[in-house]
Design a protein around this motif. Structure first.
Motif, PDB file in Angstrom:
ATOM      1  N   ASP A 154      61.683  14.359  86.689  1.00  0.00           N
ATOM      2  CA  ASP A 154      61.649  13.119  86.040  1.00  0.00           C
ATOM      3  C   ASP A 154      59.905  12.736  85.658  1.00  0.00           C
ATOM      4  N   PRO A 155      59.445  13.417  84.510  1.00  0.00           N
ATOM      5  CA  PRO A 155      57.932  13.057  84.313  1.00  0.00           C
ATOM      6  C   PRO A 155      57.837  11.603  84.011  1.00  0.00           C
ATOM      7  N   ALA A 156      58.779  10.837  83.169  1.00  0.00           N
ATOM      8  CA  ALA A 156      58.269   9.389  83.042  1.00  0.00           C
ATOM      9  C   ALA A 156      58.380   8.704  84.306  1.00  0.00           C
ATOM     10  N   ILE A 179      52.053  16.299  84.859  1.00  0.00           N
ATOM     11  CA  ILE A 179      53.217  15.746  84.167  1.00  0.00           C
ATOM     12  C   ILE A 179      53.181  15.975  82.621  1.00  0.00           C
ATOM     13  N   ILE A 180      52.190  15.827  82.088  1.00  0.00           N
ATOM     14  CA  ILE A 180      52.247  16.219  80.514  1.00  0.00           C
ATOM     15  C   ILE A 180      52.768  17.687  80.378  1.00  0.00           C
ATOM     16  N   ARG A 181      52.381  18.683  81.131  1.00  0.00           N
ATOM     17  CA  ARG A 181      52.951  19.988  81.165  1.00  0.00           C
ATOM     18  C   ARG A 181      54.571  19.927  81.151  1.00  0.00           C
ATOM     19  N   GLN A 182      54.932  19.334  82.219  1.00  0.00           N
ATOM     20  CA  GLN A 182      56.469  19.354  82.214  1.00  0.00           C
ATOM     21  C   GLN A 182      57.196  18.373  81.134  1.00  0.00           C
ATOM     22  N   TRP A 183      56.467  17.358  80.905  1.00  0.00           N
ATOM     23  CA  TRP A 183      57.088  16.301  79.905  1.00  0.00           C
ATOM     24  C   TRP A 183      57.248  16.901  78.612  1.00  0.00           C
ATOM     25  N   THR A 184      56.175  17.630  78.055  1.00  0.00           N
ATOM     26  CA  THR A 184      56.287  18.066  76.539  1.00  0.00           C
ATOM     27  C   THR A 184      57.257  19.401  76.619  1.00  0.00           C
ATOM     28  N   ARG A 185      57.923  19.705  77.728  1.00  0.00           N
ATOM     29  CA  ARG A 185      58.722  20.875  77.393  1.00  0.00           C
ATOM     30  C   ARG A 185      60.031  20.165  76.708  1.00  0.00           C
ATOM     31  N   PHE A 186      60.174  18.827  76.990  1.00  0.00           N
ATOM     32  CA  PHE A 186      61.706  18.408  76.467  1.00  0.00           C
ATOM     33  C   PHE A 186      61.461  16.945  75.716  1.00  0.00           C
ATOM     34  N   ASP A 187      60.203  16.170  75.452  1.00  0.00           N
ATOM     35  CA  ASP A 187      60.060  15.204  75.049  1.00  0.00           C
ATOM     36  C   ASP A 187      58.661  15.067  74.439  1.00  0.00           C
ATOM     37  N   SER A 191      55.829  11.768  75.660  1.00  0.00           N
ATOM     38  CA  SER A 191      54.483  12.282  76.346  1.00  0.00           C
ATOM     39  C   SER A 191      53.388  11.798  75.666  1.00  0.00           C
ATOM     40  N   ALA A 192      53.523  11.852  74.175  1.00  0.00           N
ATOM     41  CA  ALA A 192      52.595  11.316  73.373  1.00  0.00           C
ATOM     42  C   ALA A 192      52.379   9.726  73.588  1.00  0.00           C
ATOM     43  N   GLU A 193      53.263   9.211  73.636  1.00  0.00           N
ATOM     44  CA  GLU A 193      53.182   7.704  73.779  1.00  0.00           C
ATOM     45  C   GLU A 193      52.489   7.247  75.084  1.00  0.00           C
ATOM     46  N   TRP A 194      53.091   7.833  76.058  1.00  0.00           N
ATOM     47  CA  TRP A 194      52.309   7.680  77.596  1.00  0.00           C
ATOM     48  C   TRP A 194      50.738   8.018  77.443  1.00  0.00           C
ATOM     49  N   LEU A 195      50.490   9.258  76.745  1.00  0.00           N
ATOM     50  CA  LEU A 195      49.114   9.493  76.670  1.00  0.00           C
ATOM     51  C   LEU A 195      48.279   8.467  75.893  1.00  0.00           C
ATOM     52  N   ASP A 205      41.232  14.835  79.832  1.00  0.00           N
ATOM     53  CA  ASP A 205      40.970  16.041  79.072  1.00  0.00           C
ATOM     54  C   ASP A 205      42.077  16.981  79.157  1.00  0.00           C
ATOM     55  N   ARG A 206      42.292  17.495  80.254  1.00  0.00           N
ATOM     56  CA  ARG A 206      43.145  18.542  80.808  1.00  0.00           C
ATOM     57  C   ARG A 206      44.602  18.200  80.040  1.00  0.00           C
ATOM     58  N   ALA A 207      44.847  17.017  80.311  1.00  0.00           N
ATOM     59  CA  ALA A 207      46.277  16.535  80.021  1.00  0.00           C
ATOM     60  C   ALA A 207      46.236  16.707  78.596  1.00  0.00           C
ATOM     61  N   VAL A 208      45.175  16.175  77.791  1.00  0.00           N
ATOM     62  CA  VAL A 208      45.401  16.351  76.345  1.00  0.00           C
ATOM     63  C   VAL A 208      45.362  17.678  75.864  1.00  0.00           C
ATOM     64  N   ILE A 209      44.559  18.745  76.437  1.00  0.00           N
ATOM     65  CA  ILE A 209      44.762  19.872  76.208  1.00  0.00           C
ATOM     66  C   ILE A 209      46.093  20.480  76.558  1.00  0.00           C
ATOM     67  N   SER A 210      46.779  20.098  77.335  1.00  0.00           N
ATOM     68  CA  SER A 210      48.249  20.469  77.928  1.00  0.00           C
ATOM     69  C   SER A 210      49.030  20.215  76.637  1.00  0.00           C
ATOM     70  N   TYR A 211      48.830  18.769  76.192  1.00  0.00           N
ATOM     71  CA  TYR A 211      49.749  18.545  74.923  1.00  0.00           C
ATOM     72  C   TYR A 211      49.186  19.066  73.709  1.00  0.00           C
ATOM     73  N   THR A 212      48.132  19.395  73.465  1.00  0.00           N
ATOM     74  CA  THR A 212      47.727  20.152  72.206  1.00  0.00           C
ATOM     75  C   THR A 212      48.433  21.445  72.312  1.00  0.00           C
TER      76      THR A 212
END
Length: 285
Positions: A154-156, A179-187, A191-195, A205-212
């Motif tokens: 439950d990343p949210a 959190i972002i690594r797990q969240w981007t797997r399905f939503d 995850s972008a809204e949270w960031l 920065d590393r969370a943004v990299i994971s999202y990117t």
């Protein structure tokens, strides 16, 4: 490999049925084994010991030598194995009480982290309440263990708890990335809204990299925007190159339009124009 697995299975059963005999055997039989083999076999004994007699197993492991780093690591691994086994078999309360009675030292902190990690795998809210009650004594590793395990299911909820705690920089950096690594797997959208709701900072920065990484698979234009938002110069340049290499290979016309609209200087533009797709294409993770 089959032989090693069979040996570990036998030792685990022996450790459960007659741990003292198994440990006595290990003192001689494993003395000359390579560290990796010795570790895996001794942990198998303690895993079995912990299933049958967790309190006795814990005290036995606590008495293991810790004269050097290798011994310390083996001792900690054995203690963590016992705690993990006990919790999986319904002994959370007993394990918690045993750890809380220990003196404050790195070993105790490691075991609190293991306790929280296992607890959060099936009751993250309960584990979160426990960590919150610890106050300032909850270490960075304990908090990130909680959030890393919570984020898998439950990343949210993990993200909401993280923000509510007003975390320090190190916790924010580590936990937001997981959190972002797990969240981007399905939503991707959530995850972008949270960031986007978080204030830009080097810790993110590393969370943004994971999202990117994930965004580049579906929307390279969006991924490039995220890459441009990274605070660290080196990381930002590296990620822009990675996105550019993939984008250029997949849709050169769209990539060219981006360059023409951008406000990049000549050096930056040349760097992206000459970026090459990394091995493995866009499946970077």
């Amino acid at each position: 490999r089959d032989s090693e697995q069979a040996r570990r299975n036998i030792l685990e059963i022996w450790g459960r049925n007659d741990p003292q005999a198994a440990l006595k055997w290990s003192q001689l039989a494993l003395a000359d084994e390579p560290m990796r083999a010795r570790r895996s076999q001794l942990l198998a004994i303690y895993r079995g010991f912990g299933r049958g007699q967790p309190a006795a197993a814990f005290n036995s492991a606590l008495a293991l030598p810790s004269d050097n780093r290798s011994d310390q690591r083996l001792r900690n691994d054995a203690l963590e194995e016992i705690i993990e086994t006990e919790i999986k078999n319904g002994g959370l309360l007993a394990a918690r009480q045993r750890i809380e009675l220990m003196q404050d030292d790195p070993t105790k902190n490691n075991l609190v982290r293991e306790l929280v990690d296992e607890w959060a795998s099936y009751d993250p809210e309960g584990a979160a309440s426990y960590v919150q009650a610890m106050g300032d004594t909850a270490s960075t590793s304990v908090k990130t263990a909680l959030l890393g395990e919570w984020a898998e299911n439950d990343p949210a909820a993990a993200a909401a708890w993280l923000v509510a705690q007003d975390p320090d920089k190190e916790v924010l950096a580590r936990a937001s990335t997981e959190i972002i690594r797990q969240w981007t797997r399905f939503d991707m959208a959530a995850s972008a809204e949270w960031l986007n709701s978080m204030s830009s900072s080097p810790e993110l920065d590393r969370a943004v990299i994971s999202y990117t990484f994930q965004a580049a698979r579906e929307d390279p234009a969006s991924a490039m925007t995220w890459a441009e938002s990274i605070n660290n110069d080196r990381m930002r340049t590296h990620m822009m190159e990675r996105v550019a290499g993939s984008w250029k290979a997949d849709d050169p016309e769209s990539f060219k339009n981006y360059l023409n609209r951008s406000e990049l200087n000549e050096a930056q533009r040349s760097l992206l124009e000459n970026a090459r797709e990394f091995p493995g294409g866009r499946r970077w993770r």
